[in-house]
Write a protein that holds these residues in place. Structure first.
Motif, PDB file in Angstrom:
ATOM      1  N   VAL A 103      53.499  60.509  64.056  1.00  0.00           N
ATOM      2  CA  VAL A 103      52.067  60.408  63.785  1.00  0.00           C
ATOM      3  C   VAL A 103      51.531  59.094  64.360  1.00  0.00           C
ATOM      4  O   VAL A 103      52.165  58.044  64.251  1.00  0.00           O
ATOM      5  CB  VAL A 103      51.795  60.452  62.265  1.00  0.00           C
ATOM      6  CG1 VAL A 103      50.308  60.254  61.967  1.00  0.00           C
ATOM      7  CG2 VAL A 103      52.272  61.767  61.670  1.00  0.00           C
ATOM      8  N   PHE A 105      48.512  56.409  63.866  1.00  0.00           N
ATOM      9  CA  PHE A 105      47.596  56.091  62.760  1.00  0.00           C
ATOM     10  C   PHE A 105      47.036  54.679  62.916  1.00  0.00           C
ATOM     11  O   PHE A 105      47.525  53.871  63.708  1.00  0.00           O
ATOM     12  CB  PHE A 105      48.313  56.214  61.414  1.00  0.00           C
ATOM     13  CG  PHE A 105      49.144  55.009  61.059  1.00  0.00           C
ATOM     14  CD1 PHE A 105      48.684  54.076  60.140  1.00  0.00           C
ATOM     15  CD2 PHE A 105      50.380  54.788  61.668  1.00  0.00           C
ATOM     16  CE1 PHE A 105      49.437  52.954  59.824  1.00  0.00           C
ATOM     17  CE2 PHE A 105      51.138  53.673  61.343  1.00  0.00           C
ATOM     18  CZ  PHE A 105      50.658  52.743  60.419  1.00  0.00           C
ATOM     19  N   SER A 106      46.016  54.408  62.117  1.00  0.00           N
ATOM     20  CA  SER A 106      45.409  53.073  62.093  1.00  0.00           C
ATOM     21  C   SER A 106      44.915  52.773  60.690  1.00  0.00           C
ATOM     22  O   SER A 106      44.565  53.695  59.937  1.00  0.00           O
ATOM     23  CB  SER A 106      44.244  52.996  63.083  1.00  0.00           C
ATOM     24  OG  SER A 106      43.584  51.738  62.981  1.00  0.00           O
ATOM     25  N   CYS A 112      41.583  57.263  66.290  1.00  0.00           N
ATOM     26  CA  CYS A 112      42.897  56.818  66.746  1.00  0.00           C
ATOM     27  C   CYS A 112      43.112  57.062  68.230  1.00  0.00           C
ATOM     28  O   CYS A 112      43.667  56.211  68.938  1.00  0.00           O
ATOM     29  CB  CYS A 112      43.990  57.519  65.940  1.00  0.00           C
ATOM     30  SG  CYS A 112      44.213  56.853  64.269  1.00  0.00           S
ATOM     31  N   TRP A 165      55.651  50.840  61.811  1.00  0.00           N
ATOM     32  CA  TRP A 165      54.655  51.249  60.806  1.00  0.00           C
ATOM     33  C   TRP A 165      54.083  50.020  60.098  1.00  0.00           C
ATOM     34  O   TRP A 165      52.869  49.923  59.895  1.00  0.00           O
ATOM     35  CB  TRP A 165      55.311  52.181  59.793  1.00  0.00           C
ATOM     36  CG  TRP A 165      54.457  52.462  58.599  1.00  0.00           C
ATOM     37  CD1 TRP A 165      53.422  53.339  58.504  1.00  0.00           C
ATOM     38  CD2 TRP A 165      54.553  51.821  57.314  1.00  0.00           C
ATOM     39  NE1 TRP A 165      52.864  53.293  57.251  1.00  0.00           N
ATOM     40  CE2 TRP A 165      53.542  52.375  56.502  1.00  0.00           C
ATOM     41  CE3 TRP A 165      55.393  50.849  56.777  1.00  0.00           C
ATOM     42  CZ2 TRP A 165      53.351  51.978  55.178  1.00  0.00           C
ATOM     43  CZ3 TRP A 165      55.210  50.447  55.467  1.00  0.00           C
ATOM     44  CH2 TRP A 165      54.203  51.011  54.678  1.00  0.00           C
ATOM     45  N   ARG A 180      55.784  60.794  59.900  1.00  0.00           N
ATOM     46  CA  ARG A 180      54.838  61.380  58.941  1.00  0.00           C
ATOM     47  C   ARG A 180      55.228  61.050  57.506  1.00  0.00           C
ATOM     48  O   ARG A 180      54.372  60.824  56.647  1.00  0.00           O
ATOM     49  CB  ARG A 180      54.786  62.896  59.122  1.00  0.00           C
ATOM     50  CG  ARG A 180      53.796  63.599  58.181  1.00  0.00           C
ATOM     51  CD  ARG A 180      53.726  65.081  58.469  1.00  0.00           C
ATOM     52  NE  ARG A 180      55.011  65.721  58.258  1.00  0.00           N
ATOM     53  CZ  ARG A 180      55.324  66.931  58.711  1.00  0.00           C
ATOM     54  NH1 ARG A 180      54.440  67.624  59.411  1.00  0.00           N
ATOM     55  NH2 ARG A 180      56.512  67.463  58.461  1.00  0.00           N
ATOM     56  N   LEU A 183      53.671  57.798  56.273  1.00  0.00           N
ATOM     57  CA  LEU A 183      52.267  57.890  55.907  1.00  0.00           C
ATOM     58  C   LEU A 183      52.099  58.593  54.576  1.00  0.00           C
ATOM     59  O   LEU A 183      51.238  58.222  53.770  1.00  0.00           O
ATOM     60  CB  LEU A 183      51.470  58.611  57.001  1.00  0.00           C
ATOM     61  CG  LEU A 183      50.766  57.686  58.003  1.00  0.00           C
ATOM     62  CD1 LEU A 183      51.789  56.900  58.817  1.00  0.00           C
ATOM     63  CD2 LEU A 183      49.859  58.484  58.928  1.00  0.00           C
ATOM     64  N   PRO A 190      45.349  56.071  55.741  1.00  0.00           N
ATOM     65  CA  PRO A 190      44.943  55.416  56.990  1.00  0.00           C
ATOM     66  C   PRO A 190      43.476  55.695  57.283  1.00  0.00           C
ATOM     67  O   PRO A 190      42.909  56.663  56.761  1.00  0.00           O
ATOM     68  CB  PRO A 190      45.860  56.070  58.031  1.00  0.00           C
ATOM     69  CG  PRO A 190      46.175  57.416  57.454  1.00  0.00           C
ATOM     70  CD  PRO A 190      46.250  57.216  55.973  1.00  0.00           C
ATOM     71  N   CYS A 192      42.419  56.510  60.196  1.00  0.00           N
ATOM     72  CA  CYS A 192      42.474  57.687  61.059  1.00  0.00           C
ATOM     73  C   CYS A 192      43.943  58.002  61.308  1.00  0.00           C
ATOM     74  O   CYS A 192      44.812  57.141  61.171  1.00  0.00           O
ATOM     75  CB  CYS A 192      41.741  57.481  62.385  1.00  0.00           C
ATOM     76  SG  CYS A 192      42.479  56.230  63.481  1.00  0.00           S
ATOM     77  N   SER A 193      44.218  59.244  61.646  1.00  0.00           N
ATOM     78  CA  SER A 193      45.589  59.637  61.966  1.00  0.00           C
ATOM     79  C   SER A 193      45.564  60.849  62.873  1.00  0.00           C
ATOM     80  O   SER A 193      44.589  61.612  62.894  1.00  0.00           O
ATOM     81  CB  SER A 193      46.395  59.948  60.701  1.00  0.00           C
ATOM     82  OG  SER A 193      45.877  61.064  60.015  1.00  0.00           O
ATOM     83  N   TYR A 194      46.636  61.004  63.635  1.00  0.00           N
ATOM     84  CA  TYR A 194      46.765  62.122  64.577  1.00  0.00           C
ATOM     85  C   TYR A 194      48.238  62.497  64.645  1.00  0.00           C
ATOM     86  O   TYR A 194      49.075  61.663  64.996  1.00  0.00           O
ATOM     87  CB  TYR A 194      46.248  61.719  65.956  1.00  0.00           C
ATOM     88  CG  TYR A 194      46.587  62.702  67.063  1.00  0.00           C
ATOM     89  CD1 TYR A 194      45.907  63.908  67.169  1.00  0.00           C
ATOM     90  CD2 TYR A 194      47.589  62.409  67.992  1.00  0.00           C
ATOM     91  CE1 TYR A 194      46.219  64.808  68.185  1.00  0.00           C
ATOM     92  CE2 TYR A 194      47.896  63.304  69.000  1.00  0.00           C
ATOM     93  CZ  TYR A 194      47.212  64.502  69.094  1.00  0.00           C
ATOM     94  OH  TYR A 194      47.516  65.388  70.090  1.00  0.00           O
ATOM     95  N   GLU A 195      48.561  63.718  64.270  1.00  0.00           N
ATOM     96  CA  GLU A 195      49.945  64.167  64.331  1.00  0.00           C
ATOM     97  C   GLU A 195      50.271  64.611  65.758  1.00  0.00           C
ATOM     98  O   GLU A 195      49.635  65.519  66.301  1.00  0.00           O
ATOM     99  CB  GLU A 195      50.213  65.304  63.347  1.00  0.00           C
ATOM    100  CG  GLU A 195      51.687  65.650  63.253  1.00  0.00           C
ATOM    101  CD  GLU A 195      52.069  66.348  61.954  1.00  0.00           C
ATOM    102  OE1 GLU A 195      52.947  67.226  62.018  1.00  0.00           O
ATOM    103  OE2 GLU A 195      51.505  66.012  60.898  1.00  0.00           O
TER     104      GLU A 195
END
Length: 243
Positions: A103, A105-106, A112, A165, A180, A183, A190, A192-195
């Motif tokens: 993932v 993330f920020s 992201c 992380w 993942r 998180l 977070p 924002c996140s993107y898998e």
């Protein structure tokens, strides 16, 4: 009075151990899950567990140099297979206990992917691809999307995915790549996140292998890891498990 398990999180393990103690080398991303599994294992069997966490590559190096581990819970399939092939693990003991996910993330950015693509956005936290399976997967994803050159120029490298992380979670990097499961266990959401699609990198297949075939407690731990109770605990920590 409920007894607490003897679980020691160490960077290096040594010394003599009793027959009912299992010393486990565990990939850093799986440490939290392994702690809960060890707790439940102790409750059911009375066997104590010592956990030593780090990057899969670093733990592998320790094992081939004689570190006294009984079980290896790696974050890849490659290194357990090497140990088995080289006679450093019990033949036929290797199996997949979980599959992880990567993932982006920020803790501060609102988009992201925009922050990843913007060379002026700030540091990007990545696990070392040479020793971390999650770092290797990150590099594969970035190379496949023609982002490696740009991102690597502003990357900060963690020794393992947990350190990567932490860099992003604490704000030392504006964005970062994590497991993942990390998180899912984080104390806050977070921004924002993107898998990352699983098709964008090699599968994050986590394999276990028995290193000390004479340790019955170690065999019992691996049996528990494969049991319905063990698989349920693994799934609760954000991993895919085989049915």
């Amino acid at each position: 009075m409920r007894l607490r398990p003897f679980i020691v999180l160490l960077l290096l393990c040594g010394g003599a151990q009793a027959a009912d103690v299992v010393t486990i080398a565990v990939a850093s991303n799986f440490r939290s899950a392994a702690t809960h599994i060890a707790d439940r294992f102790y409750e059911q069997t009375g066997h104590a567990v010592r956990l030593s966490s780090g990057s899969t590559g670093k733990l592998y190096t320790q094992i081939i140099n004689g570190a006294p581990f009984d079980v290896f819970l790696a974050a890849d399939a490659e290194r357990p297979a090497r140990l088995e092939e080289n006679g450093l693990a019990a033949h036929g003991s290797r199996f997949t206990y979980a599959t992880g996910a990567l993932v982006l993330f920020s803790g501060s950015a609102t988009d992201c992917m925009a922050a990843l693509r913007d060379p002026e956005a700030g540091f990007v936290a990545i696990a070392n691809p040479a020793i971390s399976p999650y770092g290797k997967a990150t590099r594969q994803y970035l190379v496949g999307n023609n982002l490696w050159d740009q991102v690597s120029a502003r990357a900060v490298y963690g020794e393992n995915i947990t350190q990567a992380w932490q860099f992003a979670f604490t704000g030392n990097a504006v964005i970062g790549f994590a497991a993942r499961s990390q998180l899912d266990a984080a104390p806050r959401e977070p921004s924002c996140s993107y898998e990352v699609p699983v098709s964008a990198h090699d599968p994050l297949e986590h394999q276990a292998v028995l290193l000390d075939a004479d340790n019955e407690a170690a065999r019992a731990f691996l049996d528990f890891l494969r049991s319905a109770a063990g698989r349920e605990l693994i799934a609760q920590h954000g991993y895919e498990v085989s049915q």
